[in-house]
Design a protein around this motif. Structure first.
Motif, PDB file in Angstrom:
ATOM      1  N   GLN A   1       0.817  -1.209   0.000  1.00 44.76           N
ATOM      2  CA  GLN A   1       0.000   0.000   0.000  1.00 44.76           C
ATOM      3  C   GLN A   1       0.853   1.263   0.000  1.00 44.76           C
ATOM      4  O   GLN A   1       0.382   2.325  -0.410  1.00 44.76           O
ATOM      5  CB  GLN A   1      -0.925   0.000   1.216  1.00 44.76           C
ATOM      6  N   THR A   2       2.085   1.167   0.465  1.00 45.40           N
ATOM      7  CA  THR A   2       2.956   2.350   0.531  1.00 45.40           C
ATOM      8  C   THR A   2       4.162   2.206  -0.382  1.00 45.40           C
ATOM      9  O   THR A   2       5.159   2.908  -0.198  1.00 45.40           O
ATOM     10  CB  THR A   2       3.427   2.564   1.980  1.00 45.40           C
ATOM     11  N   ALA A   3       4.086   1.308  -1.362  1.00 47.52           N
ATOM     12  CA  ALA A   3       5.236   1.106  -2.253  1.00 47.52           C
ATOM     13  C   ALA A   3       5.536   2.363  -3.059  1.00 47.52           C
ATOM     14  O   ALA A   3       6.692   2.723  -3.279  1.00 47.52           O
ATOM     15  CB  ALA A   3       4.978  -0.079  -3.169  1.00 47.52           C
ATOM     16  N   SER A   4       4.495   3.054  -3.537  1.00 46.85           N
ATOM     17  CA  SER A   4       4.722   4.266  -4.337  1.00 46.85           C
ATOM     18  C   SER A   4       5.355   5.367  -3.496  1.00 46.85           C
ATOM     19  O   SER A   4       6.262   6.074  -3.949  1.00 46.85           O
ATOM     20  CB  SER A   4       3.398   4.754  -4.929  1.00 46.85           C
ATOM     21  N   GLU A   5       4.898   5.514  -2.220  1.00 45.68           N
ATOM     22  CA  GLU A   5       5.517   6.511  -1.344  1.00 45.68           C
ATOM     23  C   GLU A   5       6.970   6.159  -1.054  1.00 45.68           C
ATOM     24  O   GLU A   5       7.829   7.046  -0.968  1.00 45.68           O
ATOM     25  CB  GLU A   5       4.738   6.617  -0.032  1.00 45.68           C
ATOM     26  N   ALA A   6       7.265   4.862  -0.911  1.00 46.58           N
ATOM     27  CA  ALA A   6       8.645   4.453  -0.661  1.00 46.58           C
ATOM     28  C   ALA A   6       9.539   4.794  -1.842  1.00 46.58           C
ATOM     29  O   ALA A   6      10.673   5.244  -1.669  1.00 46.58           O
ATOM     30  CB  ALA A   6       8.688   2.944  -0.377  1.00 46.58           C
ATOM     31  N   SER A   7       9.032   4.591  -3.058  1.00 49.08           N
ATOM     32  CA  SER A   7       9.830   4.932  -4.240  1.00 49.08           C
ATOM     33  C   SER A   7      10.099   6.430  -4.304  1.00 49.08           C
ATOM     34  O   SER A   7      11.225   6.862  -4.591  1.00 49.08           O
ATOM     35  CB  SER A   7       9.100   4.467  -5.501  1.00 49.08           C
ATOM     36  N   ALA A   8       9.075   7.236  -4.022  1.00 51.08           N
ATOM     37  CA  ALA A   8       9.259   8.692  -4.047  1.00 51.08           C
ATOM     38  C   ALA A   8      10.237   9.144  -2.968  1.00 51.08           C
ATOM     39  O   ALA A   8      11.092  10.008  -3.199  1.00 51.08           O
ATOM     40  CB  ALA A   8       7.916   9.396  -3.870  1.00 51.08           C
ATOM     41  N   LEU A   9      10.143   8.531  -1.777  1.00 55.44           N
ATOM     42  CA  LEU A   9      11.078   8.901  -0.710  1.00 55.44           C
ATOM     43  C   LEU A   9      12.496   8.444  -1.021  1.00 55.44           C
ATOM     44  O   LEU A   9      13.467   9.093  -0.632  1.00 55.44           O
ATOM     45  CB  LEU A   9      10.600   8.291   0.608  1.00 55.44           C
ATOM     46  N   GLY A  10      12.636   7.296  -1.727  1.00 55.53           N
ATOM     47  CA  GLY A  10      13.967   6.875  -2.149  1.00 55.53           C
ATOM     48  C   GLY A  10      14.601   7.883  -3.090  1.00 55.53           C
ATOM     49  O   GLY A  10      15.792   8.196  -2.963  1.00 55.53           O
ATOM     50  N   ASP A  11      13.806   8.408  -4.029  1.00 57.33           N
ATOM     51  CA  ASP A  11      14.332   9.443  -4.919  1.00 57.33           C
ATOM     52  C   ASP A  11      14.686  10.709  -4.141  1.00 57.33           C
ATOM     53  O   ASP A  11      15.709  11.360  -4.422  1.00 57.33           O
ATOM     54  CB  ASP A  11      13.293   9.770  -5.998  1.00 57.33           C
ATOM     55  N   GLU A  12      13.852  11.060  -3.169  1.00 58.23           N
ATOM     56  CA  GLU A  12      14.139  12.242  -2.350  1.00 58.23           C
ATOM     57  C   GLU A  12      15.423  12.056  -1.552  1.00 58.23           C
ATOM     58  O   GLU A  12      16.240  12.986  -1.429  1.00 58.23           O
ATOM     59  CB  GLU A  12      12.961  12.503  -1.417  1.00 58.23           C
ATOM     60  N   LEU A  13      15.637  10.846  -1.023  1.00 55.72           N
ATOM     61  CA  LEU A  13      16.872  10.556  -0.294  1.00 55.72           C
ATOM     62  C   LEU A  13      18.086  10.667  -1.212  1.00 55.72           C
ATOM     63  O   LEU A  13      19.117  11.239  -0.837  1.00 55.72           O
ATOM     64  CB  LEU A  13      16.785   9.160   0.310  1.00 55.72           C
ATOM     65  N   GLY A  14      17.967  10.133  -2.428  1.00 52.96           N
ATOM     66  CA  GLY A  14      19.079  10.220  -3.370  1.00 52.96           C
ATOM     67  C   GLY A  14      19.421  11.661  -3.711  1.00 52.96           C
ATOM     68  O   GLY A  14      20.603  12.031  -3.767  1.00 52.96           O
ATOM     69  N   ARG A  15      18.399  12.485  -3.924  1.00 46.28           N
ATOM     70  CA  ARG A  15      18.667  13.892  -4.240  1.00 46.28           C
ATOM     71  C   ARG A  15      19.304  14.614  -3.057  1.00 46.28           C
ATOM     72  O   ARG A  15      20.212  15.444  -3.228  1.00 46.28           O
ATOM     73  CB  ARG A  15      17.366  14.584  -4.653  1.00 46.28           C
ATOM     74  N   ALA A  16      18.846  14.304  -1.839  1.00 43.12           N
ATOM     75  CA  ALA A  16      19.423  14.953  -0.656  1.00 43.12           C
ATOM     76  C   ALA A  16      20.888  14.563  -0.482  1.00 43.12           C
ATOM     77  O   ALA A  16      21.737  15.414  -0.174  1.00 43.12           O
ATOM     78  CB  ALA A  16      18.618  14.573   0.584  1.00 43.12           C
ATOM     79  N   ARG A  17      21.204  13.296  -0.696  1.00 44.97           N
ATOM     80  CA  ARG A  17      22.598  12.858  -0.572  1.00 44.97           C
ATOM     81  C   ARG A  17      23.462  13.482  -1.663  1.00 44.97           C
ATOM     82  O   ARG A  17      24.611  13.877  -1.410  1.00 44.97           O
ATOM     83  CB  ARG A  17      22.682  11.345  -0.636  1.00 44.97           C
ATOM     84  N   ASP A  18      22.929  13.588  -2.875  1.00 52.57           N
ATOM     85  CA  ASP A  18      23.703  14.212  -3.957  1.00 52.57           C
ATOM     86  C   ASP A  18      23.992  15.675  -3.644  1.00 52.57           C
ATOM     87  O   ASP A  18      25.094  16.171  -3.921  1.00 52.57           O
ATOM     88  CB  ASP A  18      22.938  14.086  -5.277  1.00 52.57           C
ATOM     89  N   ARG A  19      22.997  16.366  -3.085  1.00 49.96           N
ATOM     90  CA  ARG A  19      23.230  17.767  -2.725  1.00 49.96           C
ATOM     91  C   ARG A  19      24.301  17.881  -1.642  1.00 49.96           C
ATOM     92  O   ARG A  19      25.165  18.765  -1.689  1.00 49.96           O
ATOM     93  CB  ARG A  19      21.920  18.414  -2.260  1.00 49.96           C
ATOM     94  N   MET A  20      24.263  16.986  -0.659  1.00 51.71           N
ATOM     95  CA  MET A  20      25.256  17.024   0.402  1.00 51.71           C
ATOM     96  C   MET A  20      26.649  16.691  -0.136  1.00 51.71           C
ATOM     97  O   MET A  20      27.647  17.329   0.229  1.00 51.71           O
ATOM     98  CB  MET A  20      24.865  16.038   1.495  1.00 51.71           C
ATOM     99  N   ILE A  21      26.728  15.706  -1.025  1.00 48.54           N
ATOM    100  CA  ILE A  21      28.016  15.348  -1.630  1.00 48.54           C
ATOM    101  C   ILE A  21      28.576  16.524  -2.420  1.00 48.54           C
ATOM    102  O   ILE A  21      29.768  16.837  -2.344  1.00 48.54           O
ATOM    103  CB  ILE A  21      27.849  14.111  -2.521  1.00 48.54           C
ATOM    104  N   GLU A  22      27.716  17.189  -3.175  1.00 47.00           N
ATOM    105  CA  GLU A  22      28.175  18.334  -3.966  1.00 47.00           C
ATOM    106  C   GLU A  22      28.662  19.467  -3.066  1.00 47.00           C
ATOM    107  O   GLU A  22      29.671  20.138  -3.370  1.00 47.00           O
ATOM    108  CB  GLU A  22      27.041  18.831  -4.859  1.00 47.00           C
ATOM    109  N   THR A  23      27.984  19.678  -1.935  1.00 45.04           N
ATOM    110  CA  THR A  23      28.422  20.717  -0.998  1.00 45.04           C
ATOM    111  C   THR A  23      29.808  20.410  -0.444  1.00 45.04           C
ATOM    112  O   THR A  23      30.692  21.286  -0.391  1.00 45.04           O
ATOM    113  CB  THR A  23      27.410  20.837   0.149  1.00 45.04           C
ATOM    114  N   HIS A  24      30.041  19.162  -0.027  1.00 47.06           N
ATOM    115  CA  HIS A  24      31.353  18.792   0.520  1.00 47.06           C
ATOM    116  C   HIS A  24      32.431  18.823  -0.568  1.00 47.06           C
ATOM    117  O   HIS A  24      33.590  19.182  -0.280  1.00 47.06           O
ATOM    118  CB  HIS A  24      31.284  17.402   1.142  1.00 47.06           C
TER     119      HIS A  24
END
Length: 301
Positions: free
Chosen positions: A143-166
Motif C-alpha cells: 500500500q505504501t510502495a509508491s511513497e517508498a519509491s518517491a522517498l527513495g528518490d528524495e533521499l538520493g537527491r538529498a545525498r547528492d546535494r550534500m556530496i556536492e556541498t562537501h
C-alpha cells in the motif's frame, strides 16, 4: 464576375476584328487572298481575346476561392477565441477551485502514516542509513510502495546535494592550499561515498597532500607544522601506498621538529623516544616504527 469577363473579352475581340477588316467589307467583293487574311485576323483577334477571357475567368475564380478560404479561417479563429474565452477559461477556473478546496489523497495518507514523517525527518537530519532502513521497510508494504519509491528518490537527491556541498568545500580548500580544510571535507564525504568512488577520491587527495608536504619541506616550512600535517595524513590515508610510506617517514619528521618519534610530545635528546614511551615500551609496541634516514616520501610513479 468570371463569365462576364469572358464574354466581355470575347466581344472585344469581335469588335477589333470588325475594325480591322472593315475596309474589306465595304464592297463585299472578297478575293481568295482577302478571305484568307480575314480568317487569319479572325483567328488572332477573336481566338486570342476568347483565350484571354477564359484565363482571366479562371484567375478570378481562383482569387475568389482564396478570399473565401481566408474569410473562413478568420471566422474559425474568431470562433475559437470566443470558445476559449466563454467556455474553457471559466471551466478551468472551476476545476482549479475544486482542486484547491480538496487536499490530495496522497497528503492525507502521509499525515496518517507516521513512518513517512520519520523518514523525512531522518533525511532532513542527514541520517542516511536510518532513512534507508525505514524506506526498505516501507517498500515491503504494497500500500505504501509508491511513497517508498518517491522517498527513495528524495533521499538520493538529498545525498547528492550534500556530496556536492562537501566537494565544493574540498575544492575550495585545495585552491587555498589548506590541507586541514581538505581533510575535513574528505572525512565528511566518507559518510556518503562508498566503494570505488571513495578509493578514487583518497588516491587523488593523498597524492596532492604528499606533494604539498614536499613543497613545505623544500620551502623551509616549520618542521613542527610539517610533522603535524604528516601525522594527520598518515592517520587518515593509512590504507594507501602513499600513507604507508609517509607513516614510515613520520618518526624522522617528528625528531626534526623536536618531538618524540612515537607520541609526538615535545622531546629533545638522542634517545630513541621520550622517557614515557621508553617506560611503556615493554607493555606495547610503538605507535609508528622508526626508520633511519627516512624523509618525506616521494610520489610513486
Amino acid at each position: 464576375m468570371a463569365p462576364l469577363v469572358r464574354l466581355g473579352l470575347w466581344g472585344a475581340g469581335i469588335s477589333v476584328f470588325l475594325d480591322q477588316v472593315g475596309p474589306m467589307l465595304s464592297d463585299a467583293q472578297f478575293t481568295w487572298g482577302e478571305r484568307r487574311i480575314m480568317g487569319l485576323v479572325a483567328l488572332l483577334t477573336i481566338g486570342g481575346f476568347g483565350l484571354g477571357g477564359w484565363v482571366a475567368g479562371r484567375l478570378m475564380k481562383a482569387a475568389a476561392e482564396l478570399i473565401d478560404l481566408l474569410i473562413d479561417g478568420a471566422d474559425a479563429a474568431w470562433r475559437t477565441a470566443d470558445l476559449i474565452e466563454l467556455r474553457m477559461i471559466p471551466t478551468l477556473g472551476r476545476i482549479a477551485n475544486a482542486l484547491e478546496a480538496s487536499p490530495p489523497a496522497s497528503q492525507g495518507n502521509n499525515t496518517s502514516d507516521p513512518r513517512l514523517s520519520a523518514i523525512r525527518k531522518a533525511i532532513t537530519d542527514c541520517r542516511w542509513e536510518e532513512a534507508e532502513h525505514l524506506i526498505e521497510a516501507l517498500a515491503r508494504d504494497r500500500q505504501t510502495a509508491s511513497e517508498a519509491s518517491a522517498l527513495g528518490d528524495e533521499l538520493g537527491r538529498a545525498r547528492d546535494r550534500m556530496i556536492e556541498t562537501h566537494r565544493q568545500e574540498l575544492e575550495a580548500g585545495r585552491a587555498a592550499n589548506d590541507p586541514d580544510r581538505v581533510i575535513d571535507a574528505r572525512d565528511a564525504l566518507t559518510l556518503h561515498l562508498r566503494g570505488e568512488r571513495l578509493v578514487d577520491l583518497d588516491r587523488q587527495l593523498v597524492r596532492w597532500l604528499v606533494n604539498l608536504l614536499q613543497g613545505w619541506a623544500r620551502s623551509g616550512r616549520r618542521a613542527h607544522e610539517v610533522a603535524q600535517l604528516a601525522t594527520r595524513v598518515a592517520e587518515t590515508f593509512g590504507d594507501t601506498a602513499e600513507g604507508a610510506s609517509l607513516r614510515t617517514a613520520l618518526p624522522n619528521l617528528r625528531r626534526k621538529a623536536g618531538l618524540c618519534p612515537r607520541c609526538a610530545r615535545p622531546f629533545q635528546g638522542s634517545a630513541e623516544a621520550c622517557p614515557r614511551c621508553v617506560d611503556q615500551g615493554s607493555t606495547g609496541a610503538p605507535l609508528f616504527p622508526t626508520s633511519a634516514g627516512s624523509s618525506v616520501p616521494k610520489e610513486p610513479t
